[in-house]
Design a protein around this motif. Structure first.
Motif: not given
Length: 96
Positions: A51-58
């Motif tokens: 989820f943290t990686l998702y936020l950074f990718a977003l």
């Protein structure tokens, strides 16, 4: 797929969505019905990382693709719906 910001976002979104489903449909029942809390500990930690990686990718896609705030907000909110990231991926695939 992983060469562009959007491709990385889609890949991480699918991984995050899968980890969310595993957490909800496998780990949580194991914790409460089979008294195996370790499943939630492991899958929950993995899901948190994804989820943290998702936020950074977003954030990266927002900067590179110059998405509107509303589009970013929707992409953020779909992560809380169990199959939301898959639906978003299908829409983004059409754009690529």
């Amino acid at each position: 797929m992983l060469k562009t910001a959007l491709g990385r976002f889609r890949f991480i979104g699918n991984a995050e969505g899968t980890s969310y489903l595993v957490l909800l449909l496998i780990a949580m029942p194991l914790k409460y019905w089979a008294d195996m809390p370790l499943a939630v500990t492991i899958v929950g930690a993995l899901h948190g990382l994804l989820f943290t990686l998702y936020l950074f990718a977003l954030l990266h896609v927002w900067i590179v693709k110059r998405w509107s705030f509303l589009r970013v907000l929707i992409a953020f909110l779909v992560a809380f719906i169990p199959i939301g990231t898959y639906v978003l991926d299908a829409k983004l695939r059409k754009e690529e």
